[in-house]
Design an enzyme around this catalytic site. Structure first.
Site, PDB file in Angstrom:
ATOM      1  N   GLU A 166       0.851  -1.193   0.000  1.00  0.00           N
ATOM      2  CA  GLU A 166       0.000   0.000   0.000  1.00  0.00           C
ATOM      3  C   GLU A 166       0.882   1.238   0.000  1.00  0.00           C
ATOM      4  O   GLU A 166       1.673   1.443   0.925  1.00  0.00           O
ATOM      5  CB  GLU A 166      -0.915   0.022   1.215  1.00  0.00           C
ATOM      6  CG  GLU A 166      -1.701   1.318   1.354  1.00  0.00           C
ATOM      7  CD  GLU A 166      -2.349   1.488   2.720  1.00  0.00           C
ATOM      8  OE1 GLU A 166      -2.582   2.647   3.112  1.00  0.00           O
ATOM      9  OE2 GLU A 166      -2.600   0.468   3.393  1.00  0.00           O
ATOM     10  N   LYS A 187     -11.339  -2.686   6.279  1.00  0.00           N
ATOM     11  CA  LYS A 187     -10.184  -2.351   7.127  1.00  0.00           C
ATOM     12  C   LYS A 187     -10.700  -1.965   8.508  1.00  0.00           C
ATOM     13  O   LYS A 187     -11.437  -0.987   8.651  1.00  0.00           O
ATOM     14  CB  LYS A 187      -9.416  -1.192   6.492  1.00  0.00           C
ATOM     15  CG  LYS A 187      -8.319  -0.594   7.362  1.00  0.00           C
ATOM     16  CD  LYS A 187      -7.669   0.579   6.634  1.00  0.00           C
ATOM     17  CE  LYS A 187      -6.676   1.310   7.510  1.00  0.00           C
ATOM     18  NZ  LYS A 187      -6.023   2.430   6.788  1.00  0.00           N
ATOM     19  N   THR A 234      -5.072   5.560   2.253  1.00  0.00           N
ATOM     20  CA  THR A 234      -5.434   6.877   2.778  1.00  0.00           C
ATOM     21  C   THR A 234      -6.170   7.692   1.716  1.00  0.00           C
ATOM     22  O   THR A 234      -5.949   8.886   1.551  1.00  0.00           O
ATOM     23  CB  THR A 234      -4.207   7.649   3.312  1.00  0.00           C
ATOM     24  OG1 THR A 234      -3.329   6.740   3.987  1.00  0.00           O
ATOM     25  CG2 THR A 234      -4.629   8.705   4.324  1.00  0.00           C
TER      26      THR A 234
END
Length: 217
Positions: A40, A129, A69
């Site tokens: 990521e 998540k 993000t």
């Protein structure tokens, strides 16, 4: 290759946050050499869109590269067009999930409570998540799986070498590895990169040990 199944199979998702443009590719190579196959890159990384393209071009095809993000659908679209194979967010925004799925890309939004986790899954999330996972720990993942066994969960925040095996045994589908694995400056020289590679390998070994019923910690 079924990307979602590969993410689950590899379990470890290495989060590269704050890497400089000079450091990023050497860090990615070190993580890959250590056995990491899911990466990521955070949206705030300088030159993120170009970095995704470079990573996809420079690394073997079995490295799965996503952007994290991601706070809005516009950023998600830019990341996808740059080659991101999954989109990960710290929170749940319906428009971002919808846009991501419209492009046929894996969506991993963030949630915490059972209600938020179910809402994310019903919107089309492939994995949810659970963030921040640290305050509640592996037992929370196990507890959520009781009433919601169909939802793949990815704890992130507070996951380290000492507890990653517990998350495997608790039934997590994957785990996000942040500063416990990589922090800015960890790729500043060859010694640092060698240390990062060795640390990545320890995580891969700990996951394998947990799956086989052993305990390396």
């Amino acid at each position: 290759m079924n990307l979602l199944e590969e993410i689950k199979r590899n379990f470890a998702v290495a989060i590269v946050r704050g890497a400089s443009p000079q450091e990023a590719l050497p860090v990615i190579r070190a993580l890959y050499a250590g056995g990491i196959r899911v990466l990521e890159l955070t949206a705030a990384t300088p030159g993120i869109m170009g970095l995704v393209e470079k990573a996809r071009a420079a690394m073997p095809d079995d490295l799965i590269v996503g952007v994290g993000t991601v706070l809005d659908p516009e950023t998600a679209r830019g990341a996808i067009l740059s080659g991101a194979q999954f989109i990960l967010s710290p929170s749940l925004k319906a428009e971002t999930v919808t846009l991501t799925k419209r492009y046929g890309v894996i969506s991993i939004p963030g949630a915490m409570t059972p209600g938020e986790i179910l809402a994310a899954y019903e919107l089309g999330a492939d994995v949810v998540k659970v963030f921040p996972a640290g305050p509640l720990g592996p037992s929370y993942i196990k507890d959520i799986h009781g009433p919601l066994p169909q939802i793949p969960l990815m704890p992130t925040g507070g996951v380290g070498l000492s507890n990653i095996g517990e998350y495997v045994r608790a039934g997590a589908a994957a785990a996000g590895l942040g500063s416990a694995l990589y922090s800015p400056g960890a790729g500043k020289d060859q010694d640092s990169l060698a240390h990062l590679e060795a640390k990545a390998r320890k995580y891969v070994e700990a996951i394998a040990a947990a799956r086989s019923g052993q305990d390396l910690i």
